[in-house]
Design a protein around this motif. Structure first.
Motif: not given
Lengths: 591, 591
Positions: B185-192, B218-222, B259-268, B272-273
Motif C-alpha cells: 500500500d505504501w508503494q502504491e500511494a507513493l507512486s501517484v 513528505a509522504r515518506i516522512a509522514a 533511494h526514493y528517486d526513480t529513472v524516467r518511466n521507471g518501476g515503483k 523504495r522497497l
C-alpha cells in the motif's frame, strides 16, 4: 633518341640493364630480374614483368625499395640530392615551391608516417601530360594513408612505386598514351558539371535530368560529333546515342556504352569510362578512315544509379522496353515529378516506347567499366575479364531478444539480440568466403536506442548476398537464413526478415567474353577473370542479347561511389587498345 | 476454520493431500509429491517444496499442467465449468463482466496464443487484498507474452501457476501477509507522485527535487511518523531520515535505507522497497512496544539515479562526505542549477557537510533492494543474499576498416569494421561466461551511416564489464582489450577505445552477509547467494562501514527501469520477516 622495345629486346644483358637505369629508385635489381623474361611484346608486358619481380621479393627487399625513396619535400630535395627522375616528379607537384607553413606540415606528416610504418611516404605525384597532384590532394592522401594498417600501407607504397616506374618508363620510351590522355581529358571536362549544392562543395553529383545532367549530355554529344560519329542524338529518356556506320547500311550493330549519371558525391569514372573508351575507338577509326563490317553504337545511358527517383537503369532499361509509365509520377526530394523533369529537359515520354531496340539488329553488347573494387589494384593488373554480373538478394531484418540490465542479468540468462546478430555476421563472412566468389555483407547493423548498461533487446541489420550464378546465390541465401533461424532458436529469440531486392545473375556470353580475353592477351597483359559484384547497364541488355564486360583497375583500393575513385591515363589507354582489338577481331570474324 | 501447518504436518497422507486439494488446477500430484517433504516449518517452505516438484517434472507433465488451466474469459467460464478457485480469480479481474468487444479480443488472443505455444495463456490475475489486474494490463500482458520464445513462455506460465497456488494456499491457511500488504500500500500511494509531463503518460518519473520528489519525501516522512519512529527529518540534500531509538541514548546505530528517486518511466519498487521494508519493521517493533539494544536509522535517500543532474548517489554520498560543491552549478535540461533547485525545495547546501556521519557511531549498513535481474524469478526463489556489489568498468570504442562496395570487394580483401566488432561481442559473451559470475555487455553497437551495399568502414560499440571483485573485473577487461587488439591486428583494422567509468567492487562484510543468511534460512526459504550487478547506495556506505544487501525477487524476468518492474505482497512480507529476524539476531548478539 627514345628507346624502342626492339632495342631493349636485342641488347646484351648489361646494356639492357643500363637502358632501364633509374626506373626503380636506387634498385636496379628489379629491372635486372625482369629482363630475364625478354623479349617483350609490349611495354605493358615489360611493366608487368617488373611487377612480378617485386611481388616475388621478400618483405625485407620490398621495404628496402620503399626506403630507397626520398621523402616528399624532404631533406634530400632541399639539399639537391634527389635523382633526376625524383626532381622532375616533385617539381611537377609543386613541392619544390612550398610555402614555409606547407613545408612544415609535410615534414610533420613525413615524421609521423615514418614513425608509424618504418618507411617513407611514397606517392606517385606526377599525372598525365606532366601535371602533378595538387598539394591539397597530397596532404589529404598523407592524412588518409596514415590511418592504414602497416601491411596495407606497404602494398600501397609498392603500387605507387610501380606507377612512378610506369611514368618513367613511358618517358624512356618516348611513349605517350595518347588515346588514354584523350579519355582523361574528356573525363576531366565532363566532371566540371555538377548539381546545384554540390558544386559549392567541390563534389561531383549528376542526377537524372538536372541542368548539370543535361549539360553532360550536350557535352558528350558534342565530343561524339568531334570523334567522327555519323549520327549523334539524345533520345527520349536522355540517352546520348552515337552511331558509327558499318560498311553496309543493313549491317548489324555492336552496342556498347555505360551511364553518365553519378551517385551523390561520387567518382568521375563510374559509368563514364564506358562511354569515352569506345568514343576514343571511333575517333581512331575515323582518323584512319576505317569502316567496320558492322555498325557501332555507343550509348551514354542517362540514368543507372537511381539517385533522384526510385527507378534505376532508366537509360538501358528503356532500350529493352522496361520503362514503366507509372514512374513518371514519382517525385524527387523536392516534389518534382519525373514527368515534369522530362518536360523541363525537352524530353517526350510518349516517345520512349519507340526507342526500344530490336535485338535481331544487334550482334551483342559490351561494356567497359571501372572495377569499383580492390581486386585488380591489389593484383597490379590493369584490366579484368568479367565472367558474370553477380546475382544478388538483399534483406533487412531485426532480431528481438529481451532488453535487460547489463549488470544484473547473468550471462546464461540473457536474450541478447546483438550477439545473435554478431553470430550471423560472422557466419555470413565465413559462408560467403567458402564459395570463393560469393560475397555477403551486413552493411547496416544497429542496436536501436542502445545503452551502455542495457543488454540489447533488439538489433537491426541488413544482408546483401551475391554470387555469379543464381543457384549459388540461392544456396548461400538458404544457408544464411537457416543459420539465422538456428541462432534464434538456440538463443531463444525471434526475428523478422524482409527481402527487399532480388536480381538475377547475368553470366557473360562465352563468345564475347573470349573476344575480350583475346584482346587483353594481345596487349601482353595477363588475363584475369572475375565476376562483377556490382550491377551494370549490361545486366539490362543481357535480357535481350549476348553481353560481356571489361573491367579497368581503380586506384585507392578500387574505391568507388567516392571522390577518391581514380584510374590512370595508361590504364585507359590499355582499355582503348583492348576495345580496338575486339573491334578488329570482330571485323575479321565478320569477313 | 483455516488450516494450520501443524494440522497438515500431522495428517495421514491421504488426508493431507485432501487438505491441499485444488492448489494446482486438476493436478493433485504436485501436492502429493511435495508432502513427502513434511514437516514444513513455514508456508514458504511448503510453497518451495511444490516449486521443486514441478521443476523436477518432465516437460510433458509441465505442459499438461498448463493445459489443465482454463482460458481466461474462455468457454469454461461462460459455461460455468470453472473450478471454484478459478471462478474467484477470474471474477477478481473483472473477466466475468467483459464487454462483448473485450471478450472478442480476449478470444482472439487466446486463439493466437494457443496456436503459437500449444498451451493456454495462464496469468495470475488476482492481486493483494482480493484485487485483480486491470483488464488493460491483462491485454497488454497477452500481447507482450505472445512475442516470447516458447521455452521462455512455458517457464513463465509455470511461474504464474506457482503464484496462483501461493494465493490459493494463503486462502487455505487463512494467512494474510499483513506487513507485505502494508508495504504494498505504501508503494502504491507513493507512486501517484510523478514529474510533470510523465503524469499525463501514466509513467512514474521522480527526479531530484522536483515537486513530485518533494511530495514523495513528505509522504515518506509522514508514513515514518505513523510507524512510530522517534525522530523523522528531511536533511540538507533531501534524504528522509527516521530514527528509532535504541534502549540507551549512547547506543550505536544500524543504518538501512535506499533511494526514493526513480529513472524516467521507471518501476515503483527500485529503491523504495528498501525504505518501506524497514519502516514496516519499525511499525511492528513499535506496535509490540519493543526497543532494540541499538538505534535503527532508516534513510530514504533523495537521489541515486543521476537523472536530473550528472551527479549520482547524491543522497548516500552526502552521508559519507562525498558531496562536491561544484555540483551545485550543474544545470538540468531546463537550465535550472542544482543550487536553484535546492533553494526552491527549501534545502540549504551550506548544511550538507554537517550531515556526514561518523562511522564509529554505526554498527553497519544493510539494504533491501528488488533484484533488477532475472535470477530469483527464474529460480522461483523469493529472496537472494548479495555477496558483493560488482566492480565495473565501461568503455566506448570504434573500429575503423575500409568502407567498400559490398558487391565488388571479395571476402578475402575486406576490412570490415562490423565483423571485427561482431567477433569482439561474441568473445565478450564467451569470456564473461567463463567466470560464472562476471558479466560483459556490448549494449551499443552501430555501423554509422551504414548502407545495405557498403562493407562497413567503421563500427561503434560500448563495453560494460563487471565482476564481484576488482581483480576478476580487471582480468576480464585485460582479456577483452587484448582480444580487441588481436582482432584488429589480424584483420588489418585500427580502433579507438575510451574508458568512461570505473567503479570498485563492494564485497559484503562477511558477518553481515551471514546475518542475512541466517534470517533467510529461518524463514524456510532456500539460501541463494549472488553478486549484485547493479550499483546501489550500499556501495557508498561501503566506503566507511561494513555493509550487506538482501535482494527481493522481481517478476517479469526481473525487468527494472521499466514500468513492468513488479514483485508481490508475499515476497515483500518475506523481506520484512527476514529483516525482523536480522534485527532480533543482532539484538541477541548485542546482549
Amino acid at each position: 633518341m627514345a628507346l624502342t622495345l626492339a632495342q631493349l629486346n636485342a641488347a646484351p644483358e648489361a646494356e639492357a640493364l643500363h637502358l632501364l637505369d633509374g626506373l626503380y629508385e636506387h634498385s636496379p635489381w628489379i629491372a635486372e630480374k625482369a629482363l630475364a623474361a625478354r623479349p617483350f611484346a609490349s611495354l605493358a608486358q615489360l611493366k608487368h614483368a617488373m611487377v612480378q619481380v617485386l611481388a616475388a621479393a621478400d618483405r625485407a627487399a620490398q621495404v628496402a625499395l620503399v626506403c630507397a625513396h626520398p621523402e616528399l619535400a624532404g631533406k634530400a630535395m632541399e639539399a639537391g640530392r634527389l635523382t633526376a627522375e625524383s626532381t622532375t616528379e616533385q617539381k611537377a607537384a609543386g613541392l619544390t615551391q612550398c610555402l614555409p607553413a606547407e613545408l612544415q606540415r609535410i615534414r610533420e606528416l613525413n615524421a609521423a608516417y615514418l614513425a608509424k610504418f618504418g618507411f617513407p611516404f611514397v606517392l606517385a605525384v606526377r599525372g598525365p601530360r606532366g601535371t602533378g597532384l595538387a598539394k591539397q590532394v597530397i596532404l589529404a592522401t598523407y592524412e588518409r594513408r596514415l590511418l592504414n594498417h602497416p601491411d596495407f600501407e606497404l602494398a600501397e607504397a609498392l603500387r605507387n612505386i610501380h606507377r612512378i616506374a610506369e611514368i618513367r618508363l613511358n618517358d624512356l620510351f618516348g611513349y605517350q598514351p595518347e588515346l588514354g590522355n584523350l579519355v582523361w581529358d574528356w573525363q576531366e571536362a565532363l566532371s566540371v558539371h555538377t548539381d546545384p549544392g554540390y558544386a559549392e562543395l567541390g563534389q561531383l553529383t549528376v542526377t537524372y535530368l538536372t541542368d548539370a545532367h543535361r549539360a553532360c549530355a550536350a557535352r558528350i554529344a558534342a565530343d561524339m560529333r568531334g570523334c567522327g560519329f555519323d549520327e549523334v542524338a539524345i533520345d527520349a529518356v536522355g540517352n546520348v546515342v552515337g552511331r558509327y556506320f558499318g560498311t553496309t547500311p543493313d549491317a548489324k550493330y555492336l552496342m556498347t556504352g555505360s551511364h553518365y549519371d553519378t551517385v551523390r558525391n561520387g567518382g568521375k569514372y563510374d559509368g563514364r569510362l564506358g562511354i569515352f573508351v569506345p568514343m576514343a575507338c571511333v575517333r581512331e577509326l575515323s582518323r584512319q578512315g576505317r569502316r567496320l563490317p558492322f555498325g557501332f553504337e555507343v550509348v551514354g545511358f542517362a540514368e543507372e544509379e537511381g539517385q533522384r527517383y526510385k527507378a534505376t537503369f532508366l537509360g538501358s532499361g528503356a532500350l529493352i522496353g522496361h520503362f514503366d509509365p507509372a514512374w513518371l509520377e514519382q517525385q524527387d526530394a523536392d516534389g518534382i515529378t519525373m514527368r515534369a523533369a522530362m518536360a523541363h529537359a525537352g524530353l517526350k515520354p510518349e516517345d520512349i516506347p519507340a526507342i526500344r531496340r530490336d535485338p535481331a539488329a544487334y550482334l551483342g553488347f559490351v561494356e567497359v567499366h571501372i572495377e569499383q573494387g580492390p581486386v585488380l589494384n591489389e593484383l597490379d593488373l590493369p584490366l579484368g575479364i568479367v565472367t558474370s554480373i553477380n546475382g544478388s538478394v538483399r534483406y533487412v531484418g531485426e532480431v528481438f531478444g529481451m532488453a535487460s540490465h547489463a549488470g544484473t542479468t547473468p550471462m546464461d540468462r540473457r536474450r541478447d539480440a546483438a550477439t545473435a546478430v554478431a553470430e550471423l555476421a560472422l557466419y555470413v563472412e565465413r559462408r560467403a568466403a567458402q564459395d570463393g566468389d560469393s560475397v555477403g555483407t551486413m552493411g547496416m547493423l544497429q542496436v536501436p536506442n542502445g545503452s551502455i548498461n542495457v543488454v540489447p533487446g533488439a538489433c537491426r541489420f541488413s544482408l546483401d548476398l551475391r554470387a555469379p550464378v543464381n543457384n549459388q546465390r540461392d544456396a548461400l541465401a538458404d544457408d544464411v537464413l537457416g543459420e539465422l533461424r538456428a541462432i534464434c532458436e538456440r538463443r531463444g529469440l525471434r526475428c523478422t526478415l524482409e527481402e527487399t531486392m532480388r536480381a538475377a545473375a547475368a553470366p557473360s556470353a562465352p563468345a564475347w567474353q573470349q573476344r575480350w580475353e583475346r584482346a587483353v592477351s594481345a596487349l601482353g597483359v595477363p588475363l584475369y577473370r572475375m565476376p562483377s559484384g556490382a550491377g551494370h547497364d549490361a545486366m539490362k541488355l543481357h535480357e535481350v542479347m549476348p553481353q560481356a564486360m571489361l573491367f579497368v583497375r581503380g586506384l585507392n583500393s578500387g574505391i568507388s561511389h567516392n571522390p577518391l575513385e581514380s584510374t590512370t591515363n595508361d590504364d585507359m589507354q590499355l582499355a582503348v587498345d583492348a576495345f580496338l582489338h575486339l573491334l578488329n577481331d570482330l571485323a575479321t570474324e565478320a569477313r
